[in-house]
Design a protein around this motif. Sequence first.
Motif, mmCIF file in Angstrom:
data_model
loop_
_atom_site.group_PDB
_atom_site.id
_atom_site.type_symbol
_atom_site.label_atom_id
_atom_site.label_comp_id
_atom_site.label_asym_id
_atom_site.label_seq_id
_atom_site.Cartn_x
_atom_site.Cartn_y
_atom_site.Cartn_z
ATOM 1 N N GLU A 22 0.809 -1.218 0.000
ATOM 2 C CA GLU A 22 0.000 0.000 0.000
ATOM 3 C C GLU A 22 0.844 1.271 0.000
ATOM 4 O O GLU A 22 0.608 2.184 -0.800
ATOM 5 C CB GLU A 22 -0.929 0.008 1.213
ATOM 6 C CG GLU A 22 -1.855 1.203 1.276
ATOM 7 C CD GLU A 22 -2.868 1.093 2.402
ATOM 8 O OE1 GLU A 22 -3.679 2.024 2.554
ATOM 9 O OE2 GLU A 22 -2.852 0.076 3.124
ATOM 10 N N GLU A 26 1.025 3.911 -3.142
ATOM 11 C CA GLU A 26 0.633 5.316 -3.002
ATOM 12 C C GLU A 26 1.724 6.251 -3.512
ATOM 13 O O GLU A 26 1.432 7.275 -4.145
ATOM 14 C CB GLU A 26 0.309 5.624 -1.539
ATOM 15 C CG GLU A 26 -0.995 5.014 -1.062
ATOM 16 C CD GLU A 26 -1.298 5.346 0.374
ATOM 17 O OE1 GLU A 26 -0.336 5.626 1.143
ATOM 18 O OE2 GLU A 26 -2.477 5.314 0.755
ATOM 19 N N HIS A 29 1.658 5.987 -7.256
ATOM 20 C CA HIS A 29 0.430 6.651 -7.714
ATOM 21 C C HIS A 29 0.651 8.158 -7.814
ATOM 22 O O HIS A 29 0.259 8.798 -8.805
ATOM 23 C CB HIS A 29 -0.706 6.336 -6.741
ATOM 24 C CG HIS A 29 -1.999 7.027 -7.027
ATOM 25 N ND1 HIS A 29 -2.218 8.365 -6.755
ATOM 26 C CD2 HIS A 29 -3.157 6.566 -7.560
ATOM 27 C CE1 HIS A 29 -3.445 8.695 -7.112
ATOM 28 N NE2 HIS A 29 -4.045 7.614 -7.610
ATOM 29 N N PHE A 61 -8.265 -1.327 2.556
ATOM 30 C CA PHE A 61 -7.603 -1.307 1.249
ATOM 31 C C PHE A 61 -8.607 -1.530 0.126
ATOM 32 O O PHE A 61 -8.467 -0.955 -0.959
ATOM 33 C CB PHE A 61 -6.481 -2.345 1.172
ATOM 34 C CG PHE A 61 -5.607 -2.172 -0.041
ATOM 35 C CD1 PHE A 61 -4.612 -1.207 -0.059
ATOM 36 C CD2 PHE A 61 -5.812 -2.936 -1.187
ATOM 37 C CE1 PHE A 61 -3.829 -1.009 -1.195
ATOM 38 C CE2 PHE A 61 -5.030 -2.753 -2.318
ATOM 39 C CZ PHE A 61 -4.038 -1.783 -2.313
ATOM 40 N N SER A 63 -11.581 -0.367 0.073
ATOM 41 C CA SER A 63 -12.190 0.949 -0.140
ATOM 42 C C SER A 63 -11.272 1.850 -0.960
ATOM 43 O O SER A 63 -11.723 2.600 -1.845
ATOM 44 C CB SER A 63 -12.504 1.609 1.207
ATOM 45 O OG SER A 63 -13.465 0.861 1.920
ATOM 46 N N LYS A 64 -9.973 1.770 -0.672
ATOM 47 C CA LYS A 64 -9.013 2.579 -1.428
ATOM 48 C C LYS A 64 -8.962 2.136 -2.884
ATOM 49 O O LYS A 64 -8.921 2.976 -3.797
ATOM 50 C CB LYS A 64 -7.635 2.467 -0.778
ATOM 51 C CG LYS A 64 -6.581 3.350 -1.406
ATOM 52 C CD LYS A 64 -5.344 3.405 -0.526
ATOM 53 C CE LYS A 64 -5.619 4.164 0.763
ATOM 54 N NZ LYS A 64 -4.408 4.379 1.571
ATOM 55 N N ALA A 67 -11.978 3.426 -4.690
ATOM 56 C CA ALA A 67 -11.865 4.863 -4.946
ATOM 57 C C ALA A 67 -10.940 5.129 -6.121
ATOM 58 O O ALA A 67 -11.228 5.991 -6.976
ATOM 59 C CB ALA A 67 -11.368 5.580 -3.696
ATOM 60 N N TRP A 68 -9.827 4.406 -6.199
ATOM 61 C CA TRP A 68 -8.923 4.564 -7.344
ATOM 62 C C TRP A 68 -9.622 4.178 -8.639
ATOM 63 O O TRP A 68 -9.482 4.849 -9.660
ATOM 64 C CB TRP A 68 -7.671 3.724 -7.147
ATOM 65 C CG TRP A 68 -6.679 4.291 -6.180
ATOM 66 C CD1 TRP A 68 -6.485 5.617 -5.897
ATOM 67 C CD2 TRP A 68 -5.728 3.565 -5.404
ATOM 68 N NE1 TRP A 68 -5.466 5.749 -4.971
ATOM 69 C CE2 TRP A 68 -4.979 4.509 -4.655
ATOM 70 C CE3 TRP A 68 -5.431 2.211 -5.242
ATOM 71 C CZ2 TRP A 68 -3.960 4.146 -3.777
ATOM 72 C CZ3 TRP A 68 -4.418 1.837 -4.372
ATOM 73 C CH2 TRP A 68 -3.689 2.804 -3.650
#
Length: 248
Positions: A22, A26, A29, A61, A63-64, A67-68
Amino acid sequence: MSQSRDEKRLLASIHDVGPGSERQVEQLHALLSRRLGGPRFAMLVVPDHWGNHPLSADRPFQSKLRAWSNAGIEMFVHGWFHRDAAEHSGAARFKAQHMTAGEGEFLGLDHATALRRMRDGKALIEDVIGRETAGFIAPAWLYGDGARTALREAGFALAEDHWRVWNAQSDAVLAKGPVITWASRSRMRTASSLAFAALARQALPLTATVRIAVHPGDVTKDALLASIDSTLKRFARTHRPSAYADIQ
């Protein structure tokens, strides 16, 4: 969407995405978003990296990831475990020993096992993101005969290896050329990947579709991050950052 003869595209991707990577994801990203003008890249998601980081058990994760995906990032299924536990012989043994370090999960799988893992990964990730996945890309870009046969049955739109992107249903080749990627696991591999990226920045600008792939391990070396940044900057000037779906 078909690609016109004179249109140039840049396909960028972050590999090995999962709960265990993660922080590194990030960071990558942020780098790709800055150079490409937003979330114009793909993520390759591993459902349970090496059996230690199950996506199914990590709701934050998930949820992340959703969202991405909602922001426009394409999500590919990237194996199941990513780890290669098969015994190999012949050409497959050479690939397993020299093209990856125990990461080519789908190189030695039989048809039934490959199909089950593909379908399970597709179902899991689609449930998490709430939409269809963009396709399947085997760990280390390595496919055995069982995986290639299973790929046609698993319902994916796209697939990719070191040298091409193709329609997983019709086998039609959609883009050709080497993927630019980096290696962090040894000094020699790091040096060779830096040299190849530098060469690619000079040799590939005329290529219709340029592919750039980054991995969580790349953030461990400043030289790799600098090379990735330079490569993204170079090709973003001449190639439009695009989705893989755009080349169909």
